[in-house]
Structure formats: structure tokens, C-alpha cells
Design an enzyme around this catalytic site. Structure first.
Site, PDB file in Angstrom:
ATOM      1  N   ASN A 108      -3.971  -3.063   9.705  1.00  0.00           N
ATOM      2  CA  ASN A 108      -3.068  -2.742   8.598  1.00  0.00           C
ATOM      3  C   ASN A 108      -1.708  -3.310   8.953  1.00  0.00           C
ATOM      4  O   ASN A 108      -1.170  -3.004  10.012  1.00  0.00           O
ATOM      5  CB  ASN A 108      -2.971  -1.228   8.382  1.00  0.00           C
ATOM      6  CG  ASN A 108      -2.144  -0.880   7.160  1.00  0.00           C
ATOM      7  OD1 ASN A 108      -1.922  -1.719   6.296  1.00  0.00           O
ATOM      8  ND2 ASN A 108      -1.701   0.357   7.082  1.00  0.00           N
ATOM      9  N   ASP A 164       0.836  -1.208   0.000  1.00  0.00           N
ATOM     10  CA  ASP A 164       0.000   0.000   0.000  1.00  0.00           C
ATOM     11  C   ASP A 164       0.869   1.256   0.000  1.00  0.00           C
ATOM     12  O   ASP A 164       0.571   2.233  -0.688  1.00  0.00           O
ATOM     13  CB  ASP A 164      -1.011  -0.007   1.162  1.00  0.00           C
ATOM     14  CG  ASP A 164      -0.415  -0.497   2.472  1.00  0.00           C
ATOM     15  OD1 ASP A 164       0.824  -0.602   2.564  1.00  0.00           O
ATOM     16  OD2 ASP A 164      -1.181  -0.783   3.403  1.00  0.00           O
ATOM     17  N   MET A 176      -2.486  -5.136   4.343  1.00  0.00           N
ATOM     18  CA  MET A 176      -1.983  -4.036   3.513  1.00  0.00           C
ATOM     19  C   MET A 176      -3.166  -3.188   3.104  1.00  0.00           C
ATOM     20  O   MET A 176      -3.959  -3.608   2.278  1.00  0.00           O
ATOM     21  CB  MET A 176      -1.317  -4.595   2.265  1.00  0.00           C
ATOM     22  CG  MET A 176      -0.094  -5.424   2.588  1.00  0.00           C
ATOM     23  SD  MET A 176       1.158  -4.504   3.472  1.00  0.00           S
ATOM     24  CE  MET A 176       1.388  -5.540   4.893  1.00  0.00           C
ATOM     25  N   CYS A 177      -3.369  -2.061   3.729  1.00  0.00           N
ATOM     26  CA  CYS A 177      -4.700  -1.508   3.632  1.00  0.00           C
ATOM     27  C   CYS A 177      -4.756  -0.077   4.125  1.00  0.00           C
ATOM     28  O   CYS A 177      -3.766   0.485   4.557  1.00  0.00           O
ATOM     29  CB  CYS A 177      -5.639  -2.325   4.519  1.00  0.00           C
ATOM     30  SG  CYS A 177      -5.351  -4.077   4.405  1.00  0.00           S
ATOM     31  N   GLY A 178      -5.972   0.453   4.052  1.00  0.00           N
ATOM     32  CA  GLY A 178      -6.237   1.730   4.695  1.00  0.00           C
ATOM     33  C   GLY A 178      -7.263   1.504   5.786  1.00  0.00           C
ATOM     34  O   GLY A 178      -8.248   0.792   5.590  1.00  0.00           O
TER      35      GLY A 178
END
Lengths: 228, 442, 309
Positions: free
Chosen positions: C176, B209, C1-3
């Protein structure tokens, strides 16, 4: 004065305009409004322009800056002025992680606090933080100066090479191979010059302690294996 | 009558073999793990365990010379304004100035340029010699960021963000003090003569990300012109490829465990990673699942030696391959002509891997000016070009025999496997059967 | 893996806007994860009643008669509100176990997203803007909520693989990062009776916290314990019926920003997520410290409690 409102204009247009400045061009003062945390604002500048950003930015603002003076009237996200070559970047607010990471030259001034890993892998940049810095700052720092008027977090200067660290407040802990060192006259002189360049007044260099590499990890020695 | 006990011949343990015993003694004597260069030395399932099904009655072969078999490939067609057009699908992998001498880097550039392909910088920055002698130069963006600067970024033809390499997925490199010469020290902003440890993670981002944002920055700095490659070590190739695509890569480079390194721990080289053969199909599947096969190009590396290996990698779905060790051998690494000097170093031609010590008799993996001067970059470049030509001709020969007018038309169905292991890893049928272990019934 | 995002309201006047504020925060984080999105909203609990949020890939068939069938089984009159692929069933607390058993037995294509007095969880494959619109999140009111937009790493891109994960009544978590010992932990927790729906590392984190809270730890205590037992990289934002917590791992290299004013506490993976909040310019903004836990609880005087390991 070229003006870019990022709520209306795509980022690409701003960076393209900054990259297209011809030598001798007259438009040397750019203003950027409404960044609202956008990433990669004013990256890869090569000309001695002044860029004023009104608001907070996201990742990698002023990344790889050469020659430009970039001022953020707000806070900066991760990696502000990463790999800066020359010029000046000023953050009026706080900076997130990795401020000035791998920077090779120029001056980064953070008027608020910097989060973790400030000056990680620094390679010649000068960084002056008015507030505190977070953990793992100057990790593997190779060259340049990190000046902190406030306090430093855990593991300052871990695996440090030849970057010089000056901290006015407390250091929560030192990283592997980082030690406090004597402030000799030349260090007072370097520090005084940096403070002046960063616009810091009313602070004496005698208030700082210097930290640097113990150089014990420079060549493998079995007796230092616990540090690995 | 008297009976004699028949003599029992001495028998060595298969577990505690000579190499294991020697390593135990070495460790006990020195207290430091063994560091060396190169890739894994143990026998792994590899391209040799596959064979092509040439054309016969059901398929028609192409005639050599007359009927063309194209070899070109374009890398970076997804987002980059200026993709790389290569004449052959064989590129030169990233190897640093520092690990290699100046003449060696120049030779790689010359050989690649003569062959119409690209070469790659390494951990340590870009030199003028290599930029000058490389028509197409890929600039590696590594965790250490040694020598990293925006001017070189702009004068590169593509940018390769290195997440890992096959010899040591998840690890950083090291360059021992002997090789940190004045020039290397200056390029890397390090004191001369110290051990340099490279970081294993990038200093200013972690995870896909964040990588997406890093890619945005690199594209903005280079005005969206340069293809962006992401190189990963062969560990979890399906996920890594998928995430590289999601993060915005133009090209994914997957380096299997036979891929070499300038120097790292032997335990790392031998015990971490997946064989190159096992990495290709999962990476291709990830691209196919995302609808990106051939749109995001896949480059495979690690143990590529000849045109058959190239053809096999392409048949399994790669768009191109990359060579490192083989290129070094082509320009003269481990050449038997230096045998006496190898012996003096306690080794033999073909086995020399103490590249980090900087004493390479061939003048390739060294910063010693006298040794480096032994390598003539023009002649060595020619040798590399010759070798690349042979590999290409070999790959074309196979492709024509399978009836293909372009190397990229090779398919997994052109292959059979000679071992069950290879059949399972490459997901092609065991020779003489239609059995793909784990895929089809017996 | 992120918001990830989270919002905990101190000022009741903001409660009607919770769904709208949280939706905008999440949509801003879309770039960090395009695969799936989800939101948990803590609404007003009805006295003695619980809510089940259900999901089905064939909602027309599964939800059409569910109210009737549940009323038979539980001998109560459940209220069912269908929203696209999700349905919220409200029923007396005493009927919860019976209802869950029935759903497990008779409706195999129905999944329980959450259960509790106040929480509702909505999650699906797709972009935050679409997920938010599909479930009309903007119109929802509540006291606190968390949201997630996912870039799948190793586990499948499915509805069940989306966050938030809920493994206990009124508990949920978004994550996350990437855990590196979740397989061993999953086996350990499974032996203690926890049923896992996915291969997702974040579900293990949620279940871990549930297990610790079942042992008597409060949310803050469970989060602190997680620092000892979880390996890898993680930032968690978690909700309980009355609480809101944030945990940052010792390495702390995934991004995290927090803001607090007299009216709310907010969390975002990036500052961008926070810029639309009321009077954000006057908020105290900081990054959570490594190996630290922050949590707020409505049942106590709202305030930060930090515990550095």
C-alpha cells in the site's frame, strides 16, 4: 435515549439525527453500538449532546466537533476529532494517526497511546494523551496545548509555530525549530488546569518538560537554510 | 592592398541569456531562491495553436441573436443533493484572502454573481465580504486548513479539496511576513508578520484510498448536500482524474502549468507541470474510460484569457473553465495606469509579479489598507462581469459558427492544430492534414 | 493505493479457518480499492513436491489438456486442480524448471502466478467478495496468508497488475503506497536477469526483496535493506514459505494496524479488517513504527523482531 446500532442502522441516520437536534431538545444523550471500525461516526456535531460510542471506530470519528461530548469506549482510527472547534472527545483506548489534527478548540483526551502526527497542524485544541505519542507529532502546530504523560517519538514539534508541548517522559528527538523551554509559573498553571480537565490525578506538573518554537524559521534567514 | 579584420559584433549566449545571468547574480547576492506570483512565463504550446473549423458547406452555422446558443452548465450532479447551476461555463478560481485584499475578494464575488457563476475561497478561510457578495461560493479545503471551520463548510455551496495547483504541483504555498496583517494572522491562527509556509500534503490523509474516506466525512458533515470538487495540478492528468473519480469526486478541476499562484519559488512555477493544453485530453480520456464523462464534470484552468480559449477547452472535453490571473487583470491588476508606481518598484505594468511583497499599486495583491482602498469593489466587480460577458459572447460566436446550439456540443473535431506540438498535445489533426501525431499515420 | 491484510497463525487449530478469516478481512477493506483483489495462501507442503498456480483468460482451452501435456514433458504425473481462471499444478520439485519452460513455450496465454512448496496465489479484476467466491478461498486451509484489494494508480487494471506479486519461490508481497524510484530499480533488477510482467511499482518491490534474498539475506534483512533503497511511500506485507513480515516506510502516513495474540499475528490497513478475528478484544493492537521491520518465522520460535533504521 436515542440508540443507534450501526450493525443495523446506516451511518447516515446517526449523523442526520445528530445534526437535526433542535435547540432545547430533550434527547441529549446518544448511544452508538457496534461501530466496528466505521468511519465518520458522529461527525459535524453542533449541539451540546453526549454521544457514547461502544466499540472501536475508524477514520475521523467526531470530526469537526463543536460543543458535543463524544466518548469512544474503544480505539479510534486516523484523524479522531480532526478540526474540532469546541467540546470534548475522549478515547478510552488508543488513537491512530493524526489525532486532533488541525483542531481549533475543545479538549481531546486519549487514555491509551496516540500514533504518529498527533496534533498535526493544531490551531488551538488542547490534547492530553495518557500514553505515548508517535513521530511527527504537533508538526506545524500553530496554537493550543499537547500534553503527553508518556513518551514522544521522533521529530516532535517539527516546524512548530506557537503550540505549547508538555511531555512527561522521554522525547526521541525534536523536530526542526523545536526546543526545550523553561517551565515558568504560568506554564505550571496551564498544565495543572489541563491535567485536571482531562481527569489526570497523581501526577505533578514538575514532572513535565515544556517544548516550543525556537522561532528561527519565522522569517527566512540564509543561515538556517539547512533546516529547509 | 591592406586587409582589415571586419569587426565581430558582441554576441550573447542563447543559453546564458540576460535573464539567466541576472538570476545567477541575484542568487549569489541573496542566497535565497526567487519567489514570485503568477504562472509560468515561458512560451508553451497553448490554445492559440488551435483553430476552429467553422461551418461552411458540410455543416450549417447558427444565426446570431435569433438561434440560441446556450451557455449553462451544472456542476456536481453525481452525488450532491444541491449541484451548482451556472449560467456560464467560466468560474472564478480559488484565491485567498491574504494573498488578495478584502476589496479584491469582494470584487470577484460581485463580478461572479452578476454573471451567474461561482467564485472560490482560498488558503486562508472564508470572509464575510466574499460570502455576502457571492451567490455561489466554493470553499477550498487545503492542506494548511487555515481558518477551516464547519460553519463555513455548511454555508458554502460546494467544497473543493485542493490536492495541487498548476503553478506548483506537489508543492505548498508561502505567504511572506509582509502580508500577514492582524486580520490575516487571526484568520490563520498565526503570529503576525512571520513567513507562513503551507504544507504540500494534507495533514490527515495521503493518497486516494484515504481521500475516499475524507470525502465521506465531508459529505456526512454537510449531509450530502454540497458538490465535492477535487483540484489537481496538471502533472499526471489521466491518473489523477481517474483516481479523483474513484475517490468519489463530483467535479474534477485540472489546473495546467500556466495557472497562477500567489507566491512560490520561480523554479517551481517554470519547471514543474504540464501545459494546460496537454492536460485536457488525458483527463477527458480518464472520464470516458470510467464511463463518467459529463457525469463527473471537468473544470480546466491555467492560462484562459478569452472566449476562444473557453470554446477550445470545452471542445476538447471540459465542462467548464476557471480563471484566476485573467480575473485579476480584469479588476485592475498590472494596469498601465499605475506605471509610474510599477517603475518605482523596479518593474513595469504587465510584468509585476512580486505579489508576495504586498506592495501592489492596484490594491489587489496586498494587505496594506491604503493600497487596498484604491480598489473600488463595486466598479471592479462590474469590470469583471463585463469581461465574463465578453468571453461568453465570444465563445457563443464560435460555437454558433460551428453550428452548435450549446457550448457543450463543441467537439474536438471542430478543431485543427497550427503546430505539430499542439496537434500532439490536443490530439487534433494538424491543419490541412488528418494527421494527429502519435494517433494516426502520416 | 489499496487495502492490505495479512494473517500468520501460531495455533494449528486455526489452520482450517485461514481462508475464511482472511477472506473476511479482505472483504472489509473493499472500499480502499475496487479494481482488483488477490490472496496468497500458504498451505501444507507435500514432501518433495512443488505447486504452480497458473492463470489463463481462456482456461477451458488452456487447462483442459495441461495435465496430459505436462506429464509428457516432465515424465511425471502432475496433479491439476482447476479453479475458474486459475489452476494449481502439483509436481515433483525436480520437474519444476522443465514445467515452467514448457508453459512459457507452449502456452503463451498462461501466466504463472506463483511457484513454491506451499504458496498458492489467486487474483483477478473485481471486488474482493467476488474474487473470494470465485476461487472458493473460504474453504482453504493454511498457515499464513496475505491479501490485497487494489485502487490502481498508474499501472493498468489487469489480472497481472493485481497483488500479491510473487517473484521468487514461495515469496509474495502486497503493497500500500506509491514508490517513486521503481522505474530505475526495475531497470537495474532487469539487468540482473529478473523478468517483469507488469509496469507495477509493487512488482518491483517484490523483485527487489527476491534479489536480496537470493544474495543471502533473510526476509528481515531484505526488508531492512529495502529501507535504504526504496523511495516513496510504502507499507509491505510479505510472505515466505515459513515467514511473515511487515515493513513500514520512514514517512509512515499510509494506515497500518497490527494485532497479536497467542494464536495469531494479523495485519490490516484499518482496524476494521481485524474486528472479526477470534478474541480480537484481547489482542495486543499497535501501529507499526516508521522505518521498521517486523517479522515472524515458523522455523524459529515465533516472535516479533523489530529493527528500526
Amino acid at each position: 435515549m436515542p440508540y443507534f446500532d450501526l450493525s443495523e442502522t446506516p451511518l447516515r441516520e446517526l449523523n442526520r439525527a445528530l445534526h437535526a437536534i433542535a435547540p432545547g431538545a430533550n434527547d441529549r444523550e446518544f448511544e452508538v453500538a457496534n461501530p466496528r471500525g466505521s468511519h465518520a461516526v458522529a461527525v459535524g456535531c453542533q449541539a451540546p449532546v453526549a454521544v457514547t460510542i461502544k466499540g472501536s471506530v475508524g477514520y475521523y470519528c467526531a470530526g469537526m466537533n463543536s460543543a458535543a461530548t463524544i466518548t469512544v469506549h474503544g480505539s479510534a482510527g486516523p484523524g479522531v476529532a480532526e478540526n474540532m472547534m469546541s467540546g470534548t472527545v475522549i478515547v478510552e483506548g488508543d488513537a491512530s494517526q493524526y489525532a486532533g489534527a488541525t483542531g481549533r478548540g475543545g479538549l481531546l483526551v486519549i487514555k491509551g497511546n496516540a500514533a504518529s502526527r498527533c496534533g498535526i497542524s493544531m490551531k488551538g485544541i488542547d490534547i492530553v494523551v495518557h500514553g505515548d505519542i508517535g513521530h511527527m507529532s504537533a508538526f506545524m502546530g500553530q496554537s493550543g496545548h499537547l500534553v503527553v504523560l508518556g513518551n514522544a517519538g521522533d521529530a516532535l514539534g517539527d516546524s512548530l509555530y506557537e503550540a505549547k508541548l508538555f511531555v512527561r517522559g522521554t522525547v526521541k528527538s525534536l523536530g526542526a525549530d523545536c526546543v526545550e523551554k523553561e517551565m515558568r509559573p504560568e506554564h505550571h498553571a496551564v498544565l495543572a488546569a489541563l491535567l485536571e480537565k482531562a481527569g489526570v490525578t497523581g501526577v505533578e506538573t514538575t514532572e513535565f518538560k515544556r517544548y516550543g518554537s525556537a522561532r528561527k524559521l519565522y522569517n527566512f534567514n540564509i543561515d538556517n537554510a539547512d533546516a529547509y | 592592398m591592406t586587409y582589415h579584420n571586419p569587426p565581430t559584433p558582441p554576441r550573447k549566449s542563447a543559453t546564458f541569456d540576460d535573464a539567466s545571468l541576472a538570476e545567477i547574480r541575484r542568487a549569489a547576492a541573496t542566497g535565497i531562491y526567487d519567489i514570485r506570483g503568477g504562472g509560468t512565463k515561458k512560451k508553451l504550446p497553448h490554445f492559440d495553436d488551435l483553430s476552429f473549423l467553422g461551418a461552411s458547406m458540410s455543416r450549417y452555422p447558427l444565426e446570431g441573436y435569433r438561434e440560441r446558443c446556450d451557455t449553462s452548465v451544472t456542476l456536481g450532479t453525481r452525488f450532491a443533493a444541491k449541484p451548482l447551476h451556472l449560467k456560464i461555463p467560466i468560474t472564478i478560481a480559488g484565491m485567498s484572502f491574504g494573498a488578495l485584499s478584502g476589496p479584491a475578494k469582494e470584487a470577484l464575488g460581485r463580478g461572479a454573481t452578476l454573471s451567474g457563476t461561482s467564485t472560490t475561497t482560498g488558503d486562508g478561510g472564508m470572509t464575510d465580504e466574499e460570502r455576502g457578495h457571492s451567490d455561489l461560493l466554493v470553499y477550498q479545503y487545503l492542506p494548511s486548513r487555515y481558518g477551516m471551520n464547519p460553519a463555513d463548510l455548511r454555508r458554502a455551496d460546494a467544497i473543493e479539496i485542493v490536492i495541487g495547483q498548476g503553478a506548483k504541483p506537489g508543492g505548498g504555498g508561502m505567504l511572506l511576513g509582509q502580508k500577514i496583517s492582524d486580520r490575516v494572522a487571526e484568520m490563520r491562527t498565526l503570529p503576525k508578520g512571520i513567513d507562513q509556509r503551507s504544507a504540500c500534503r494534507h495533514p490527515d490523509w495521503t493518497g486516494p484510498d484515504d481521500l475516499e474516506i475524507k470525502i465521506l466525512e465531508l459529505r456526512e458533515i454537510t449531509d450530502w448536500e454540497k458538490p465535492i470538487y477535487i483540484k489537481v495540478g496538471g502533472s499526471r492528468p489521466y491518473y489523477d482524474t481517474a483516481l479523483a473519480v474513484k475517490a468519489g469526486a463530483d467535479v474534477v478541476v485540472v489546473d495546467g502549468m500556466q495557472g497562477g499562484t500567489a507566491a512560490t519559488q520561480d523554479v517551481f512555477i517554470e519547471n514543474v507541470g504540464q501545459p494546460t493544453l496537454a492536460c485536457i485530453r488525458p483527463a477527458v480520456k480518464a472520464l470516458q474510460d470510467l464511463g463518467m464523462h459529463r457525469k463527473v464534470q471537468l473544470v480546466v484552468s491555467g492560462g484562459i484569457r478569452n472566449g476562444a480559449d473557453v470554446a477550445k477547452a470545452l471542445a476538447l472535453g471540459a465542462d467548464a473553465v476557471s480563471i484566476g490571473t485573467a480575473a485579476l487583470v480584469a479588476i485592475g491588476d498590472n494596469d498601465p495606469k499605475w506605471e509610474r508606481e510599477y517603475n518605482a518598484l523596479g518593474t513595469t505594468a504587465g510584468a509585476y509579479d512580486d505579489w508576495h511583497e504586498g506592495k501592489d499599486p492596484a490594491g489587489i495583491t496586498t494587505q496594506d489598507p491604503e493600497l487596498a482602498a484604491r480598489l473600488d469593489p463595486v466598479a471592479a466587480g462590474r469590470r469583471l462581469a463585463n469581461y465574463l460577458k465578453v468571453m461568453t459572447l465570444e465563445a457563443q460566436t464560435i460555437a454558433r459558427a460551428c453550428g452548435h446550439n450549446h457550448l457543450h456540443n463543441l467537439e474536438p473535431e471542430d478543431l485543427c492544430a497550427l503546430t505539430i506540438e499542439a496537434a500532439a498535445m490536443a490530439q487534433v489533426p494538424l491543419a490541412g492534414t488528418d494527421w494527429i501525431p502519435g494517433k494516426t499515420g502520416l | 493505493m489499496c487495502g492490505i491484510v495479512g494473517l500468520f497463525l501460531k495455533d494449528p487449530a486455526l489452520e482450517p479457518r485461514l481462508g475464511e478469516l482472511l477472506s473476511d478481512m479482505l472483504i472489509t477493506m473493499t472500499d480502499r480499492g475496487p479494481d482488483s483483489a488477490g490472496i496468497a495462501i500458504y498451505g501444507k507442503p507435500g514432501p518433495g513436491r512443488v505447486k504452480l498456480t497458473l492463470q489463463s483468460d481462456r482456461p477451458d482451452e488452456d487447462f483442459e489438456t495441461i495435465a496430459e501435456r505436462l506429464s509428457h514433458v516432465t515424465r511425471t504425473a502432475p496433479k491439476v486442480a482447476v479453479k475458474s481462471s486459475h489452476a494449481v499444478v502439483q509436481l515433483p520439485a525436480a520437474a519444476l524448471d522443465e514445467a515452467r519452460a514448457f508453459i512459457r513455450r507452449a502456452l503463451p496465454s498462461v501466466r504463472v502466478m506463483s511457484a513454491g512448496e506451499s504458496v498458492e496465489i489467486y487474483k483477478e479484476i473485481g471486488l474482493p467478495k467476488d474474487v473470494v467466491a470465485r476461487f472458493d478461498i473460504r474453504s482453504m486451509r493454511g498457515t499464513h496468508g496475505i491479501g490485497h484489494t487494489r485502487m490502481a494508480t498508474e499501472s493498468a487494471v489487469t489480472t497481472l497488475g493485481a497483488h500479491p506479486f510473487s517473484t521468487g519461490l514461495d515469496q509474495c508481497l502486497v503493497h500500500n503506497g506509491s514508490l517513486s524510484n521503481h522505474n530505475n530499480l526495475r531497470r537495474e533488477l532487469a539487468r540482473s536477469g529478473i523478468i517483469f510482467e507488469t509496469e507495477n511499482d509493487s512488482e518491483v518491490a517484490a523483485a527487489y526483496l527476491t534479489a536480496r534474498m537470493a544474495e543471502g539475506f533473510d526476509l528481515g534483512g531484505a526488508l531492512t535493506k529495502a529501507l535504504d533503497d526504496l523511495d516513496g511511500f510504502f507499507t509491505f506485507v510479505v510472505g515466505t514459505r515459513t515467514g511473515f513480515g511487515v515493513l513500514r516506510d520512514p514517512i509512515a502516513c499510509k494506515p497500518a494496524v497490527m494485532a497479536e495474540t497467542e494464536r495469531y499475528v494479523a495485519f490490516g490497513s484499518e482496524y476494521r479488517a481485524l474486528v472479526g478475528l477470534p478474541c480480537i478484544d484481547e489482542a495486543r493492537i499497535w501501529e507499526p513504527e516508521p522505518a521498521s521491520v517486523y517479522f515472524w518465522d515458523r522455523d524459529r520460535s515465533a516472535g516479533e523482531r523489530t529493527m528500526a533504521a
